[in-house]
Design a protein around this motif. Structure first.
Motif, PDB file in Angstrom:
ATOM      1  N   LEU A 223      24.117  82.198  58.190  1.00 23.78           N
ATOM      2  CA  LEU A 223      24.372  81.820  59.576  1.00 23.78           C
ATOM      3  C   LEU A 223      23.377  80.755  60.015  1.00 23.78           C
ATOM      4  N   HIS A 224      23.878  79.712  60.679  1.00 24.30           N
ATOM      5  CA  HIS A 224      22.969  78.686  61.189  1.00 24.30           C
ATOM      6  C   HIS A 224      22.169  79.262  62.351  1.00 24.30           C
ATOM      7  N   PRO A 225      20.866  78.960  62.428  1.00 22.05           N
ATOM      8  CA  PRO A 225      20.023  79.549  63.477  1.00 22.05           C
ATOM      9  C   PRO A 225      20.118  78.878  64.841  1.00 22.05           C
ATOM     10  N   SER A 226      21.049  77.970  65.022  1.00 25.61           N
ATOM     11  CA  SER A 226      21.154  77.251  66.295  1.00 25.61           C
ATOM     12  C   SER A 226      21.405  78.192  67.470  1.00 25.61           C
ATOM     13  N   PRO A 227      20.721  77.979  68.596  1.00 28.16           N
ATOM     14  CA  PRO A 227      20.969  78.800  69.783  1.00 28.16           C
ATOM     15  C   PRO A 227      22.348  78.565  70.382  1.00 28.16           C
ATOM     16  N   ALA A 228      23.049  77.519  69.925  1.00 29.93           N
ATOM     17  CA  ALA A 228      24.412  77.271  70.388  1.00 29.93           C
ATOM     18  C   ALA A 228      25.384  78.306  69.822  1.00 29.93           C
ATOM     19  N   SER A 229      24.939  79.041  68.817  1.00 32.08           N
ATOM     20  CA  SER A 229      25.773  80.070  68.189  1.00 32.08           C
ATOM     21  C   SER A 229      25.452  81.433  68.786  1.00 32.08           C
ATOM     22  N   ALA A 231      26.262  84.306  67.768  1.00 32.98           N
ATOM     23  CA  ALA A 231      25.878  85.236  66.699  1.00 32.98           C
ATOM     24  C   ALA A 231      24.422  85.044  66.300  1.00 32.98           C
ATOM     25  N   ALA A 232      23.954  83.792  66.336  1.00 31.42           N
ATOM     26  CA  ALA A 232      22.570  83.514  65.950  1.00 31.42           C
ATOM     27  C   ALA A 232      21.584  84.036  66.982  1.00 31.42           C
ATOM     28  N   ASN A 233      22.052  84.236  68.199  1.00 34.11           N
ATOM     29  CA  ASN A 233      21.177  84.733  69.256  1.00 34.11           C
ATOM     30  C   ASN A 233      21.058  86.255  69.246  1.00 34.11           C
ATOM     31  N   ARG A 234      21.766  86.893  68.303  1.00 33.22           N
ATOM     32  CA  ARG A 234      21.671  88.339  68.142  1.00 33.22           C
ATOM     33  C   ARG A 234      21.001  88.642  66.801  1.00 33.22           C
ATOM     34  N   ASP A 235      19.696  88.615  66.763  1.00 29.31           N
ATOM     35  CA  ASP A 235      18.913  88.936  65.565  1.00 29.31           C
ATOM     36  C   ASP A 235      19.306  88.043  64.384  1.00 29.31           C
ATOM     37  N   TRP A 236      19.079  86.725  64.553  1.00 21.96           N
ATOM     38  CA  TRP A 236      19.398  85.808  63.458  1.00 21.96           C
ATOM     39  C   TRP A 236      18.629  86.158  62.200  1.00 21.96           C
ATOM     40  N   ALA A 237      17.350  86.471  62.335  1.00 23.38           N
ATOM     41  CA  ALA A 237      16.526  86.761  61.159  1.00 23.38           C
ATOM     42  C   ALA A 237      17.081  87.948  60.381  1.00 23.38           C
ATOM     43  N   GLY A 238      17.508  88.988  61.085  1.00 23.08           N
ATOM     44  CA  GLY A 238      18.065  90.153  60.411  1.00 23.08           C
ATOM     45  C   GLY A 238      19.370  89.829  59.706  1.00 23.08           C
ATOM     46  N   THR A 239      20.208  89.044  60.375  1.00 22.25           N
ATOM     47  CA  THR A 239      21.493  88.656  59.779  1.00 22.25           C
ATOM     48  C   THR A 239      21.286  87.796  58.539  1.00 22.25           C
ATOM     49  N   ALA A 240      20.417  86.783  58.645  1.00 22.54           N
ATOM     50  CA  ALA A 240      20.168  85.893  57.515  1.00 22.54           C
ATOM     51  C   ALA A 240      19.544  86.640  56.347  1.00 22.54           C
ATOM     52  N   THR A 241      18.631  87.541  56.649  1.00 21.19           N
ATOM     53  CA  THR A 241      17.993  88.328  55.583  1.00 21.19           C
ATOM     54  C   THR A 241      19.028  89.162  54.841  1.00 21.19           C
ATOM     55  N   THR A 242      19.912  89.812  55.587  1.00 19.60           N
ATOM     56  CA  THR A 242      20.964  90.609  54.957  1.00 19.60           C
ATOM     57  C   THR A 242      21.868  89.743  54.089  1.00 19.60           C
ATOM     58  N   GLN A 243      22.232  88.566  54.596  1.00 18.70           N
ATOM     59  CA  GLN A 243      23.087  87.661  53.818  1.00 18.70           C
ATOM     60  C   GLN A 243      22.399  87.231  52.522  1.00 18.70           C
ATOM     61  N   LEU A 244      21.122  86.929  52.601  1.00 14.54           N
ATOM     62  CA  LEU A 244      20.380  86.487  51.412  1.00 14.54           C
ATOM     63  C   LEU A 244      20.185  87.639  50.428  1.00 14.54           C
ATOM     64  N   GLU A 245      19.988  88.823  50.931  1.00 15.44           N
ATOM     65  CA  GLU A 245      19.825  89.989  50.039  1.00 15.44           C
ATOM     66  C   GLU A 245      21.140  90.331  49.359  1.00 15.44           C
ATOM     67  N   GLN A 246      22.221  90.285  50.114  1.00 11.72           N
ATOM     68  CA  GLN A 246      23.539  90.614  49.536  1.00 11.72           C
ATOM     69  C   GLN A 246      23.946  89.574  48.487  1.00 11.72           C
TER      70      GLN A 246
END
Length: 250
Positions: A223-229, A231-246
């Motif tokens: 997920l792109h970390p842009s504040p325009a998204s 989804a990114a404004n709801r725990d971007w770090a957690g989402t990106a970490t999960t995506q990278l781990e999966q």
């Protein structure tokens, strides 16, 4: 076979990255863009010193490449570093240096270098995640490197940002040719295992450039970390970490 000492291998990689960036800088400087684009910044020109200092952090042991789209006005446009949020570049990476005067500077988008008081949210999120997980730049760069597909910032007369994908077809195609070649050059420097597109645009670029190659690197999208998204404004770090781990990146 005798292995190359780490410092020599790192220097070889860094030399290759500098040469590729120089070629890209010169190639895009030769392009022209029409209205509604009125102002163009190329941090590989005026922030070249800082960009080289960023490249000096690259390690030949890296095997994960993160790819973004193009500089933000308060990130790489100020620092010459992809997603280059001021505090991350100055205080975490300990990069110091000056930027040169920008030709045709937009009054609403001044370039102040590391003295800039604005903060780029995307960069704060991405480099903040790197800092939280790896603590030190050396630990992060031992396995990762971050690159932008396009080095240019495009602005309209109002100061509004215009992303590369919104350019007219002819302009976009000419720019794509330069940026694709740069990406190919960087990909050829190391045996990457994972290519991470930060957002859909970057993922598409990676797929296009690697389509005809024999590379074995896996292409991953986060997920792109842009504040325009939203989804990114709801725990971007957690989402990106999960995506990278999966995806097996982390």
């Amino acid at each position: 076979m005798k292995s190359i000492p780490k410092q020599a291998a790192d220097r070889k990689l860094q030399t290759g990255l500098v040469a590729a960036a120089e070629q890209l800088r010169n190639a895009v400087d030769a392009l022209s863009f029409a209205d509604p684009v009125t102002h163009i910044y190329n941090p590989l020109d005026y922030a070249w010193d800082l960009h080289q200092r960023y490249i000096a952090q690259a390690a030949a042991s890296a095997h994960v490449l993160f790819l973004g789209m193009n500089p933000g006005p308060w990130g790489m446009a100020q620092t010459g570093v992809p997603f280059g949020e001021i505090a991350a570049v100055r205080d975490w990476m300990k990069i110091r240096g000056d930027v040169e005067k920008v030709e045709n500077e937009h009054p609403k988008r001044p370039v102040e270098g590391l003295a800039c008081q604005r903060s780029e949210v995307s960069g704060r999120r991405l480099w903040g995640l790197a800092q939280d997980r790896f603590q030190t730049p050396a630990a992060f760069f031992r396995k990762h490197f971050v690159l932008n597909y396009c080095p240019l910032v495009f602005m309209e007369s109002s100061g509004r940002n215009r992303t590369p994908d919104k350019l007219p077809v002819a302009e976009r195609d000419a720019l794509q040719k330069c940026c694709d070649q740069h990406l190919r050059d960087v990909l050829a420097l190391l045996p990457w295992t994972h290519l991470v597109g930060v957002g859909a645009f970057a993922e598409t670029c990676l797929k296009r450039v690697t389509n005809d190659s024999d590379g074995t690197a896996e292409i991953v999208r986060i997920l792109h970390p842009s504040p325009a998204s939203p989804a990114a404004n709801r725990d971007w770090a957690g989402t990106a970490t999960t995506q990278l781990e999966q995806a097996g990146v982390w």
